[in-house]
Design a protein around this motif. Structure first.
Motif: not given
Length: 109
Positions: A48-75
């Motif tokens: 969970l990066g400042l500008n970009w985030s990624y998840v690497e899984a067994d099946c591939g990788m997803g990348v997206a711009f990191t969005v900030r704000g909203g509710g309080k982080r719980t997980y």
């Protein structure tokens, strides 16, 4: 590895957003995309990066711009070793950083 999967199984039930599973709601699209992720696909790494985030899984990788704000982080648990389908549930979070990781999980599939 088996211990990691058992631990992931215990944590997998921790990500849930009650009220988002009912048919005919605005969450239908998310629920359909999440249901399309094959069972047993695990998250290998994520950031969970400042500008970009990624998840690497067994099946591939997803990348997206990191969005900030909203509710309080719980997980805040480590997502490595969790099922990709469970991490994708974060896409329904009102914490936009959590939702970023969920959306990136959907893109990894």
């Amino acid at each position: 590895m088996a211990a990691q999967q058992n631990q992931a199984g215990l944590r997998a039930t921790a990500i849930a957003f009650p009220g988002t599973e009912a048919p005919g709601t605005a969450w239908d699209l998310y629920n359909q995309m999440i249901a399309g992720i094959p069972e047993g696909v695990l998250v290998r790494d994520y950031c969970l990066g400042l500008n970009w985030s990624y998840v690497e899984a067994d099946c591939g990788m997803g990348v997206a711009f990191t969005v900030r704000g909203g509710g309080k982080r719980t997980y805040k648990m480590d997502l490595r070793g969790m099922k990709l389908r469970q991490v994708a549930e974060l896409s329904k979070s009102w914490c936009f950083q959590e939702a970023t990781l969920g959306i990136v999980s959907l893109k990894a599939e």
